[in-house]
Scaffold this motif. Structure first.
Motif, PDB file in Angstrom:
ATOM      1  N   SER B  69       0.815  -1.214   0.000  1.00 43.27           N
ATOM      2  CA  SER B  69       0.000   0.000   0.000  1.00 43.27           C
ATOM      3  C   SER B  69       0.848   1.262   0.000  1.00 43.27           C
ATOM      4  N   GLN B  70       2.164   1.094  -0.055  1.00 41.07           N
ATOM      5  CA  GLN B  70       3.090   2.216  -0.031  1.00 41.07           C
ATOM      6  C   GLN B  70       2.786   3.164   1.127  1.00 41.07           C
ATOM      7  N   SER B  71       2.781   2.597   2.318  1.00 42.08           N
ATOM      8  CA  SER B  71       2.505   3.404   3.502  1.00 42.08           C
ATOM      9  C   SER B  71       3.380   2.959   4.654  1.00 42.08           C
ATOM     10  N   SER B  72       3.626   3.902   5.544  1.00 38.47           N
ATOM     11  CA  SER B  72       4.435   3.648   6.727  1.00 38.47           C
ATOM     12  C   SER B  72       3.795   4.376   7.896  1.00 38.47           C
ATOM     13  N   SER B  73       4.085   3.895   9.097  1.00 35.46           N
ATOM     14  CA  SER B  73       3.590   4.585  10.284  1.00 35.46           C
ATOM     15  C   SER B  73       4.688   4.664  11.327  1.00 35.46           C
ATOM     16  N   LEU B  74       4.570   5.672  12.165  1.00 36.15           N
ATOM     17  CA  LEU B  74       5.469   5.848  13.298  1.00 36.15           C
ATOM     18  C   LEU B  74       4.609   5.953  14.548  1.00 36.15           C
ATOM     19  N   SER B  75       4.872   5.099  15.504  1.00 37.22           N
ATOM     20  CA  SER B  75       4.139   5.139  16.770  1.00 37.22           C
ATOM     21  C   SER B  75       5.097   5.482  17.901  1.00 37.22           C
ATOM     22  N   ILE B  76       4.580   6.255  18.838  1.00 37.74           N
ATOM     23  CA  ILE B  76       5.329   6.571  20.054  1.00 37.74           C
ATOM     24  C   ILE B  76       4.509   6.063  21.224  1.00 37.74           C
ATOM     25  N   THR B  77       5.119   5.245  22.038  1.00 36.68           N
ATOM     26  CA  THR B  77       4.447   4.676  23.204  1.00 36.68           C
ATOM     27  C   THR B  77       4.696   5.565  24.414  1.00 36.68           C
ATOM     28  N   ALA B  78       3.652   5.791  25.186  1.00 35.86           N
ATOM     29  CA  ALA B  78       3.764   6.570  26.426  1.00 35.86           C
ATOM     30  C   ALA B  78       4.511   7.885  26.174  1.00 35.86           C
ATOM     31  N   ALA B  79       3.933   8.718  25.312  1.00 31.59           N
ATOM     32  CA  ALA B  79       4.591   9.965  24.902  1.00 31.59           C
ATOM     33  C   ALA B  79       4.940  10.839  26.105  1.00 31.59           C
ATOM     34  N   GLN B  80       6.057  11.520  25.975  1.00 31.97           N
ATOM     35  CA  GLN B  80       6.542  12.451  26.979  1.00 31.97           C
ATOM     36  C   GLN B  80       6.526  13.860  26.405  1.00 31.97           C
ATOM     37  N   CYS B  81       6.575  14.838  27.269  1.00 34.53           N
ATOM     38  CA  CYS B  81       6.575  16.234  26.796  1.00 34.53           C
ATOM     39  C   CYS B  81       7.729  16.493  25.840  1.00 34.53           C
ATOM     40  N   GLU B  82       8.849  15.835  26.084  1.00 40.53           N
ATOM     41  CA  GLU B  82      10.007  16.055  25.210  1.00 40.53           C
ATOM     42  C   GLU B  82       9.863  15.443  23.822  1.00 40.53           C
ATOM     43  N   ASP B  83       8.775  14.708  23.611  1.00 42.60           N
ATOM     44  CA  ASP B  83       8.481  14.195  22.264  1.00 42.60           C
ATOM     45  C   ASP B  83       7.823  15.255  21.393  1.00 42.60           C
ATOM     46  N   THR B  84       7.488  16.386  21.973  1.00 43.60           N
ATOM     47  CA  THR B  84       6.915  17.486  21.203  1.00 43.60           C
ATOM     48  C   THR B  84       7.894  17.910  20.121  1.00 43.60           C
ATOM     49  N   ALA B  85       7.449  17.830  18.856  1.00 43.44           N
ATOM     50  CA  ALA B  85       8.315  18.103  17.711  1.00 43.44           C
ATOM     51  C   ALA B  85       7.483  17.918  16.453  1.00 43.44           C
ATOM     52  N   PHE B  99      10.526  14.374   1.181  1.00 46.42           N
ATOM     53  CA  PHE B  99       9.901  14.347   2.491  1.00 46.42           C
ATOM     54  C   PHE B  99       8.395  14.482   2.397  1.00 46.42           C
ATOM     55  N   GLY B 100       7.717  13.841   3.326  1.00 42.88           N
ATOM     56  CA  GLY B 100       6.300  14.079   3.512  1.00 42.88           C
ATOM     57  C   GLY B 100       6.081  15.429   4.153  1.00 42.88           C
ATOM     58  N   SER B 101       4.835  15.838   4.252  1.00 42.56           N
ATOM     59  CA  SER B 101       4.522  17.175   4.750  1.00 42.56           C
ATOM     60  C   SER B 101       4.686  17.304   6.253  1.00 42.56           C
ATOM     61  N   GLY B 102       4.696  16.213   6.966  1.00 41.92           N
ATOM     62  CA  GLY B 102       4.995  16.264   8.385  1.00 41.92           C
ATOM     63  C   GLY B 102       3.788  16.327   9.294  1.00 41.92           C
ATOM     64  N   THR B 103       4.038  15.920  10.537  1.00 46.09           N
ATOM     65  CA  THR B 103       3.025  15.978  11.586  1.00 46.09           C
ATOM     66  C   THR B 103       3.615  16.718  12.775  1.00 46.09           C
ATOM     67  N   ARG B 104       2.906  17.768  13.217  1.00 49.52           N
ATOM     68  CA  ARG B 104       3.354  18.508  14.400  1.00 49.52           C
ATOM     69  C   ARG B 104       2.703  17.880  15.613  1.00 49.52           C
ATOM     70  N   LEU B 105       3.497  17.315  16.481  1.00 48.20           N
ATOM     71  CA  LEU B 105       3.002  16.642  17.683  1.00 48.20           C
ATOM     72  C   LEU B 105       3.246  17.523  18.899  1.00 48.20           C
ATOM     73  N   LEU B 106       2.172  17.754  19.653  1.00 50.46           N
ATOM     74  CA  LEU B 106       2.271  18.492  20.912  1.00 50.46           C
ATOM     75  C   LEU B 106       1.864  17.568  22.037  1.00 50.46           C
ATOM     76  N   VAL B 107       2.761  17.346  22.979  1.00 52.81           N
ATOM     77  CA  VAL B 107       2.485  16.506  24.132  1.00 52.81           C
ATOM     78  C   VAL B 107       2.424  17.402  25.355  1.00 52.81           C
ATOM     79  N   SER B 108       1.259  17.410  25.993  1.00 48.18           N
ATOM     80  CA  SER B 108       1.039  18.282  27.151  1.00 48.18           C
ATOM     81  C   SER B 108       1.099  17.483  28.449  1.00 48.18           C
ATOM     82  N   PRO B 109       1.550  18.147  29.527  1.00 44.01           N
ATOM     83  CA  PRO B 109       1.641  17.443  30.824  1.00 44.01           C
ATOM     84  C   PRO B 109       0.256  17.060  31.369  1.00 44.01           C
TER      85      PRO B 109
END
Lengths: 116, 109
Positions: B69-85, B99-109
């Protein structure tokens, strides 16, 4: 110690002026790349090079030229800068993907260009 | 999912949650790279997955690849605030790296 160094880090240019963004790498990589990144968007490939003396067009080459005079240096040239070229520009070197790992890129810190 | 000229996607989660980002690519590739970009910095590789691997793990990161299917995924387990990026996938065709267009991830406390 930074392996990919860009200069200048910040630049304000006038419309119609010439801008040169420089990139130096100490990774001894054959491949080098220039991308631009606009706010809220991803990285778009402008030009790349697979060795000294070579330059290839990427996906958005219009309005840009590139120069690769040596293994270490790769420049991006805007002969007639326009406000639409206001952006952050990233240079990267690539390791040719030895060992089947693909072409991993190592980026500089970026050059912020504002064209007024 | 992310690709090409699309705007950056945004995800907002709480610390401790799991999160998955998706990427669909258009051209044949033997490797999918995932990069992370911190604010004001250049992107940096965090994990790569080859076409002969369906899954790859590195610490709390897990990448998958489905070549059919020409697809990939990235998973983060138990995200931390420092994973914000911002997270990007990238594919290689010859010398060209897109490059793909990107995903902005915000991890809040």
């Amino acid at each position: 110690e930074a392996a990919v160094t860009q200069s200048p880090r910040n630049k304000v240019a006038v419309t119609g002026g010439k801008v040169t963004l420089s990139c130096n790498q100490t990774n001894n990589h054959n491949n080098m790349y220039w991308y631009r990144q606009d706010t809220g968007h991803g990285l778009r490939l402008i030009h790349y090079s697979y060795g000294a003396g070579s330059t290839e067009k990427g996906d958005i080459p219009d309005g840009y030229k590139a120069s690769r005079p040596s293994q270490e240096n790769f420049s991006l040239i805007l002969e007639l800068a326009t406000p639409s070229q206001t952006s952050v520009y990233f240079c990267a070197s690539g390791d040719d993907g030895t060992g089947g790992s693909g072409n991993t890129l190592y980026f500089g810190e970026g050059s912020r260009l504002i064209v007024v | 999912s992310q690709w090409g000229e699309e705007n950056l996607q945004a995800l907002s989660i709480q610390e401790g949650e799991d999160v998955t980002m998706n990427c669909s690519y258009k051209t044949y590739t033997t490797v999918v790279h995932w990069y992370r970009q911190d604010s004001g910095r250049g992107p940096a590789l965090i994990i790569l997955i080859r076409s002969n691997e369906r899954e790859k793990r590195s610490g709390r990161l897990r990448a998958t690849l489905d070549t059919s299917s020409q697809s990939s995924s990235l998973s983060i387990t138990a995200a931390q605030c420092e994973d914000t990026a911002v997270y990007f996938c990238a594919t290689t065709g010859g010398y060209k790296v897109v490059f793909g267009s990107g995903t902005r991830l915000l991890v809040s406390p």
